[in-house]
Design a protein around this motif. Structure first.
Motif, PDB file in Angstrom:
ATOM      1  N   GLY A 102       0.795  -1.214   0.000  1.00  0.00           N
ATOM      2  CA  GLY A 102       0.000   0.000   0.000  1.00  0.00           C
ATOM      3  C   GLY A 102       0.831   1.270   0.000  1.00  0.00           C
ATOM      4  N   VAL A 103       0.166   2.381  -0.293  1.00  0.00           N
ATOM      5  CA  VAL A 103       0.854   3.665  -0.459  1.00  0.00           C
ATOM      6  C   VAL A 103       0.496   4.652   0.651  1.00  0.00           C
ATOM      7  CG1 VAL A 103       1.081   3.400  -2.951  1.00  0.00           C
ATOM      8  CG2 VAL A 103      -0.988   4.473  -2.010  1.00  0.00           C
ATOM      9  N   HIS A 104       0.041   4.138   1.775  1.00  0.00           N
ATOM     10  CA  HIS A 104      -0.305   4.983   2.909  1.00  0.00           C
ATOM     11  C   HIS A 104       0.525   4.573   4.126  1.00  0.00           C
ATOM     12  CE1 HIS A 104      -3.637   6.585   0.595  1.00  0.00           C
ATOM     13  NE2 HIS A 104      -4.053   5.354   0.354  1.00  0.00           N
ATOM     14  N   PRO A 105       1.664   5.225   4.339  1.00  0.00           N
ATOM     15  CA  PRO A 105       2.526   4.865   5.471  1.00  0.00           C
ATOM     16  C   PRO A 105       1.785   4.871   6.810  1.00  0.00           C
ATOM     17  CG  PRO A 105       3.650   6.404   4.011  1.00  0.00           C
ATOM     18  CD  PRO A 105       2.229   6.318   3.536  1.00  0.00           C
ATOM     19  N   GLU A 106       0.806   5.752   6.935  1.00  0.00           N
ATOM     20  CA  GLU A 106       0.078   5.852   8.194  1.00  0.00           C
ATOM     21  C   GLU A 106      -0.606   4.541   8.570  1.00  0.00           C
ATOM     22  OE1 GLU A 106      -0.310   7.790   5.548  1.00  0.00           O
ATOM     23  OE2 GLU A 106       0.794   9.588   6.201  1.00  0.00           O
ATOM     24  N   SER A 107      -0.955   3.740   7.576  1.00  0.00           N
ATOM     25  CA  SER A 107      -1.607   2.455   7.879  1.00  0.00           C
ATOM     26  C   SER A 107      -0.628   1.457   8.467  1.00  0.00           C
ATOM     27  CB  SER A 107      -2.250   1.883   6.611  1.00  0.00           C
ATOM     28  OG  SER A 107      -1.264   1.561   5.643  1.00  0.00           O
ATOM     29  N   HIS A 108       0.662   1.781   8.415  1.00  0.00           N
ATOM     30  CA  HIS A 108       1.695   0.935   9.017  1.00  0.00           C
ATOM     31  C   HIS A 108       2.417   1.689  10.130  1.00  0.00           C
ATOM     32  CE1 HIS A 108       1.125  -1.941   5.753  1.00  0.00           C
ATOM     33  NE2 HIS A 108       1.247  -0.947   4.904  1.00  0.00           N
ATOM     34  N   ALA A 109       1.697   2.581  10.795  1.00  0.00           N
ATOM     35  CA  ALA A 109       2.306   3.452  11.796  1.00  0.00           C
ATOM     36  C   ALA A 109       3.026   2.668  12.893  1.00  0.00           C
ATOM     37  CB  ALA A 109       1.235   4.363  12.416  1.00  0.00           C
ATOM     38  N   LEU A 110       2.416   1.597  13.367  1.00  0.00           N
ATOM     39  CA  LEU A 110       3.028   0.815  14.450  1.00  0.00           C
ATOM     40  C   LEU A 110       4.350   0.211  14.008  1.00  0.00           C
ATOM     41  CD1 LEU A 110       2.916  -0.466  17.252  1.00  0.00           C
ATOM     42  CD2 LEU A 110       1.577  -2.346  16.257  1.00  0.00           C
ATOM     43  N   ALA A 111       4.338  -0.469  12.868  1.00  0.00           N
ATOM     44  CA  ALA A 111       5.550  -1.148  12.403  1.00  0.00           C
ATOM     45  C   ALA A 111       6.644  -0.155  12.018  1.00  0.00           C
ATOM     46  CB  ALA A 111       5.220  -2.050  11.224  1.00  0.00           C
ATOM     47  N   LEU A 112       6.277   0.901  11.305  1.00  0.00           N
ATOM     48  CA  LEU A 112       7.272   1.893  10.883  1.00  0.00           C
ATOM     49  C   LEU A 112       7.873   2.613  12.086  1.00  0.00           C
ATOM     50  CD1 LEU A 112       5.512   3.401   7.730  1.00  0.00           C
ATOM     51  CD2 LEU A 112       7.544   1.942   7.762  1.00  0.00           C
ATOM     52  N   SER A 113       7.056   2.943  13.063  1.00  0.00           N
ATOM     53  CA  SER A 113       7.552   3.613  14.263  1.00  0.00           C
ATOM     54  C   SER A 113       8.479   2.692  15.050  1.00  0.00           C
ATOM     55  CB  SER A 113       6.382   4.065  15.143  1.00  0.00           C
ATOM     56  OG  SER A 113       5.571   4.994  14.456  1.00  0.00           O
ATOM     57  N   PHE A 114       8.141   1.421  15.104  1.00  0.00           N
ATOM     58  CA  PHE A 114       9.008   0.446  15.771  1.00  0.00           C
ATOM     59  C   PHE A 114      10.382   0.417  15.109  1.00  0.00           C
ATOM     60  CE2 PHE A 114      10.760  -3.874  15.666  1.00  0.00           C
ATOM     61  CZ  PHE A 114      10.949  -4.104  17.027  1.00  0.00           C
ATOM     62  N   LEU A 115      10.410   0.381  13.782  1.00  0.00           N
ATOM     63  CA  LEU A 115      11.682   0.381  13.066  1.00  0.00           C
ATOM     64  C   LEU A 115      12.460   1.660  13.369  1.00  0.00           C
ATOM     65  CD1 LEU A 115      10.565  -0.984   9.567  1.00  0.00           C
ATOM     66  CD2 LEU A 115      11.720  -2.244  11.392  1.00  0.00           C
TER      67      LEU A 115
END
Length: 291
Positions: free
Chosen positions: A184-197
């Protein structure tokens, strides 16, 4: 996984046609049961790997490739001509080797990239800055990773990494890097995983690297205290989780790739950082997995 490379000034010139690929001595890099990993030996095998990529990226992930690629049902670009193509084959499938390909990785060594226009990831991330800080190291890019759905098992992923590791050692590589994608093209939908990284495995200091200006998207979408590590790990794509187990770091910002319908992060993995547990498992001698 941007496919807009043909419109960039750094588009590599195709130094040789795909048909020039020839068998390579010792190219079998590992076997587990009926599965085998090795480098592609013929143009027909590369073509078959491109069709596997098409099945995963277009038919499954809804990527939009150039018209010729869509017509041919192949994911291909100029880089394919000078990269090595790591394959996973299921030898229990009847037919030719082309019919047995169930997974693939595209490998590009720095010395090859530099005479062919640079690395693919440089269309999204500041790779040149990373290389400039490490003039004494030899880098290797991993890309176009995909496995057919029915083969997305621990065994197949393990075999791909076995192949990458053996290849890197055989060619004296110092570090690996490459794009890894969230759907997908909406980083916000992966906020938990991206923030963890961002909060736990951010590449810093001499290994720091971010997206190119104008493409960068923040990965710092949640405060550290709000991130549940266990839930975040469960939300990570298996490929990224595998990189982290090896000791990988992640670039500071992400890139949205509308063509491939993905949100990309840059994985950076110095060979020296690979955890002892995996180093002991895969072995320090690339020849261990060569037939």
């Amino acid at each position: 996984m941007s496919i807009d490379i043909l419109n960039r000034d750094t588009t590599p010139e195709v130094s040789r046609p795909a048909a020039a690929v020839a068998p390579k001595e010792g190219d079998v890099l590992g076997r587990i049961g009926n599965l085998e990993t090795r480098l592609a030996r013929t143009a027909r095998e590369i073509d078959a790997a491109q069709h596997v990529r098409y099945r995963v990226f277009v038919q499954e992930m809804q990527a939009q490739l150039p018209p010729e690629a869509m017509r041919r049902e192949r994911d291909f670009d100029a880089y394919d001509a000078f990269c090595d193509h790591l394959l996973v084959l299921d030898r229990s499938i009847e037919g030719d080797s082309e019919d047995q390909i169930v997974g693939t990785y595209r490998l590009l060594r720095q010395d090859v990239a530099m005479v062919n226009g640079g690395f693919y990831s440089a269309s999204e991330f500041a790779i040149d800055e990373l290389l400039a800080r490490h003039p004494d190291k030899r880098f290797m890019e991993l890309g176009r990773s995909c496995v057919l759905p029915e083969y997305r098992t621990k065994r197949t992923v393990e075999l791909l990494w076995q192949g990458n590791w053996a290849y890197a050692l055989k060619h004296g590589m110092s570090a690996m890097f490459g794009c890894a994608s969230f759907p997908g093209v909406h980083p916000e939908s992966h906020a938990l995983a991206l923030s963890f990284l961002h909060h736990t495995v951010l590449a810093k200091g001499e290994w720091a690297v971010g997206a190119l200006p104008g493409q960068a998207r923040s990965m710092d979408l949640m405060p550290k205290e709000a991130v549940n590590p266990k839930k975040a790990l469960m939300a990570l794509p298996p490929l990224i989780k595998g990189y982290l187990r090896l000791g990988a770091m992640v670039g500071s910002t992400a890139v949205v790739d509308h063509a491939f319908n993905t949100t990309d992060v840059l994985i950076v993995l110095p060979i020296a950082s690979i955890s002892d547990r995996y180093l002991n498992y895969y072995g320090a001698d690339a020849g261990r997995f060569a037939s």
